[in-house]
Design an enzyme around this catalytic site. Structure first.
Site, PDB file in Angstrom:
ATOM      1  N   PRO A  10      37.478  39.893  41.834  1.00 49.17           N
ATOM      2  CA  PRO A  10      37.157  38.480  41.698  1.00 49.17           C
ATOM      3  C   PRO A  10      38.148  37.686  40.841  1.00 49.17           C
ATOM      4  O   PRO A  10      38.637  38.173  39.828  1.00 49.17           O
ATOM      5  CB  PRO A  10      35.770  38.483  41.037  1.00 49.17           C
ATOM      6  CG  PRO A  10      35.645  39.819  40.411  1.00 49.17           C
ATOM      7  CD  PRO A  10      36.416  40.756  41.295  1.00 49.17           C
ATOM      8  N   ASN A  11      38.385  36.473  41.316  1.00 51.35           N
ATOM      9  CA  ASN A  11      39.217  35.467  40.640  1.00 51.35           C
ATOM     10  C   ASN A  11      40.717  35.733  40.736  1.00 51.35           C
ATOM     11  O   ASN A  11      41.519  34.904  40.317  1.00 51.35           O
ATOM     12  CB  ASN A  11      38.802  35.297  39.167  1.00 51.35           C
ATOM     13  CG  ASN A  11      37.333  34.935  39.045  1.00 51.35           C
ATOM     14  OD1 ASN A  11      36.906  33.961  39.645  1.00 51.35           O
ATOM     15  ND2 ASN A  11      36.559  35.715  38.314  1.00 51.35           N
ATOM     16  N   ARG A  18      45.519  30.368  37.336  1.00 50.70           N
ATOM     17  CA  ARG A  18      44.431  30.820  36.465  1.00 50.70           C
ATOM     18  C   ARG A  18      44.974  31.231  35.094  1.00 50.70           C
ATOM     19  O   ARG A  18      45.762  32.195  35.016  1.00 50.70           O
ATOM     20  CB  ARG A  18      43.759  32.041  37.129  1.00 50.70           C
ATOM     21  CG  ARG A  18      42.703  32.681  36.298  1.00 50.70           C
ATOM     22  CD  ARG A  18      42.283  34.024  36.889  1.00 50.70           C
ATOM     23  NE  ARG A  18      41.241  34.609  36.075  1.00 50.70           N
ATOM     24  CZ  ARG A  18      40.886  35.869  36.140  1.00 50.70           C
ATOM     25  NH1 ARG A  18      41.466  36.707  36.985  1.00 50.70           N
ATOM     26  NH2 ARG A  18      39.942  36.317  35.346  1.00 50.70           N
ATOM     27  N   TYR A  23      47.744  35.314  32.340  1.00 52.29           N
ATOM     28  CA  TYR A  23      48.082  36.005  33.591  1.00 52.29           C
ATOM     29  C   TYR A  23      49.429  35.606  34.185  1.00 52.29           C
ATOM     30  O   TYR A  23      49.846  36.160  35.203  1.00 52.29           O
ATOM     31  CB  TYR A  23      46.969  35.773  34.623  1.00 52.29           C
ATOM     32  CG  TYR A  23      45.632  36.329  34.180  1.00 52.29           C
ATOM     33  CD1 TYR A  23      45.455  37.699  33.976  1.00 52.29           C
ATOM     34  CD2 TYR A  23      44.545  35.498  33.923  1.00 52.29           C
ATOM     35  CE1 TYR A  23      44.242  38.212  33.548  1.00 52.29           C
ATOM     36  CE2 TYR A  23      43.320  35.999  33.497  1.00 52.29           C
ATOM     37  CZ  TYR A  23      43.181  37.364  33.313  1.00 52.29           C
ATOM     38  OH  TYR A  23      41.983  37.882  32.889  1.00 52.29           O
ATOM     39  N   ASN A  73      42.904  46.585  41.172  1.00 52.63           N
ATOM     40  CA  ASN A  73      42.609  45.695  40.052  1.00 52.63           C
ATOM     41  C   ASN A  73      41.200  45.148  40.321  1.00 52.63           C
ATOM     42  O   ASN A  73      41.036  44.194  41.094  1.00 52.63           O
ATOM     43  CB  ASN A  73      43.623  44.560  39.932  1.00 52.63           C
ATOM     44  CG  ASN A  73      43.376  43.727  38.674  1.00 52.63           C
ATOM     45  OD1 ASN A  73      42.327  43.853  38.032  1.00 52.63           O
ATOM     46  ND2 ASN A  73      44.334  42.896  38.312  1.00 52.63           N
ATOM     47  N   ALA A  76      36.996  41.590  36.712  1.00 54.10           N
ATOM     48  CA  ALA A  76      35.823  41.671  35.827  1.00 54.10           C
ATOM     49  C   ALA A  76      34.879  42.817  36.208  1.00 54.10           C
ATOM     50  O   ALA A  76      34.166  43.354  35.345  1.00 54.10           O
ATOM     51  CB  ALA A  76      35.082  40.343  35.832  1.00 54.10           C
ATOM     52  N   GLU A  97      44.002  52.491  38.528  1.00 58.01           N
ATOM     53  CA  GLU A  97      43.447  51.227  38.016  1.00 58.01           C
ATOM     54  C   GLU A  97      44.567  50.437  37.357  1.00 58.01           C
ATOM     55  O   GLU A  97      45.317  50.990  36.556  1.00 58.01           O
ATOM     56  CB  GLU A  97      42.351  51.572  36.986  1.00 58.01           C
ATOM     57  CG  GLU A  97      41.798  50.361  36.253  1.00 58.01           C
ATOM     58  CD  GLU A  97      40.791  50.756  35.154  1.00 58.01           C
ATOM     59  OE1 GLU A  97      40.263  51.888  35.173  1.00 58.01           O
ATOM     60  OE2 GLU A  97      40.563  49.924  34.266  1.00 58.01           O
ATOM     61  N   HIS A  99      45.743  46.502  35.500  1.00 53.55           N
ATOM     62  CA  HIS A  99      45.419  45.173  34.987  1.00 53.55           C
ATOM     63  C   HIS A  99      46.717  44.483  34.614  1.00 53.55           C
ATOM     64  O   HIS A  99      47.635  45.124  34.084  1.00 53.55           O
ATOM     65  CB  HIS A  99      44.521  45.256  33.746  1.00 53.55           C
ATOM     66  CG  HIS A  99      43.245  45.973  34.033  1.00 53.55           C
ATOM     67  ND1 HIS A  99      42.204  45.401  34.707  1.00 53.55           N
ATOM     68  CD2 HIS A  99      42.880  47.252  33.784  1.00 53.55           C
ATOM     69  CE1 HIS A  99      41.228  46.289  34.845  1.00 53.55           C
ATOM     70  NE2 HIS A  99      41.614  47.416  34.302  1.00 53.55           N
ATOM     71  N   ARG A 106      42.369  42.330  24.072  1.00 48.25           N
ATOM     72  CA  ARG A 106      41.570  41.124  24.333  1.00 48.25           C
ATOM     73  C   ARG A 106      40.139  41.327  23.817  1.00 48.25           C
ATOM     74  O   ARG A 106      39.892  42.135  22.943  1.00 48.25           O
ATOM     75  CB  ARG A 106      41.634  40.810  25.828  1.00 48.25           C
ATOM     76  CG  ARG A 106      43.078  40.542  26.318  1.00 48.25           C
ATOM     77  CD  ARG A 106      43.120  40.192  27.781  1.00 48.25           C
ATOM     78  NE  ARG A 106      42.382  38.963  28.067  1.00 48.25           N
ATOM     79  CZ  ARG A 106      42.028  38.589  29.308  1.00 48.25           C
ATOM     80  NH1 ARG A 106      42.388  39.344  30.341  1.00 48.25           N
ATOM     81  NH2 ARG A 106      41.350  37.491  29.486  1.00 48.25           N
TER      82      ARG A 106
END
Ligand code: DQA
Length: 142
Positions: A10-11, A18, A23, A73, A76, A97, A99, A106
């Protein structure tokens, strides 16, 4: 030619606009292009994105059944999704995985990954290069 699926949660369709301070300004289409160029004739790169958890679950099932390797990725959903974790282990999917951001630098809720225990490895914090490092890892592993 082996197929590498690049699944995005998502996103991530908003990449480029964004939160660029976190990012960057690279879009998902740019990432796809870079991966295809880097893979060359070593692998066919197929990139998908969905804002729906169930789509990601189904794509992981497909990848497991086809024996395709996956760069994931989960965005969330990384931090919340038992369904994705069960999909990876249930389908025996070969997943790295990734990111863009260093999730450990963070907010605390980003420090925990539901899927990390069932993937081959985790790469985070290198922006779009995180995806390219995952590609190299998948292409050099058995
Ligand atoms: C992300 C990090 C996640 O915590 C966040 O929810 C995202 C993007 C990253 O690529 O840095 O959507 O997966």
């Amino acid at each position: 030619m082996p197929e590498i699926l690049v699944l995005n949660g998502p996103n991530l369709n908003l990449l480029g606009t964004r939160e660029p301070g976190i990012y960057g300004s690279t879009t998902l289409a740019d990432i796809e292009q870079r991966l295809k160029e880097r893979a060359g004739d070593r692998a066919a790169v197929v990139l998908r994105q969905s804002n729906n958890e169930g789509d990601l679950v189904s794509w992981l099932h497909e990848a497991g059944a086809a024996g395709a390797k996956v760069i994931l990725n989960a965005a969330a959903y990384t931090h919340t999704s038992i369904a994705l974790r069960d999909a990876i282990s249930g389908a025996k999917a070969h997943v790295i995985e990734v990111h863009l951001s260093n999730v450990h630098a963070r907010e605390e809720f980003r420090h925990h990954s539901m899927i990390a225990p069932v993937v081959k490895g985790v790469i985070c914090g290198f922006g779009p290069l995180s995806y390219e490092l995952a590609l190299e890892a998948l292409l050099s592993a058995d």
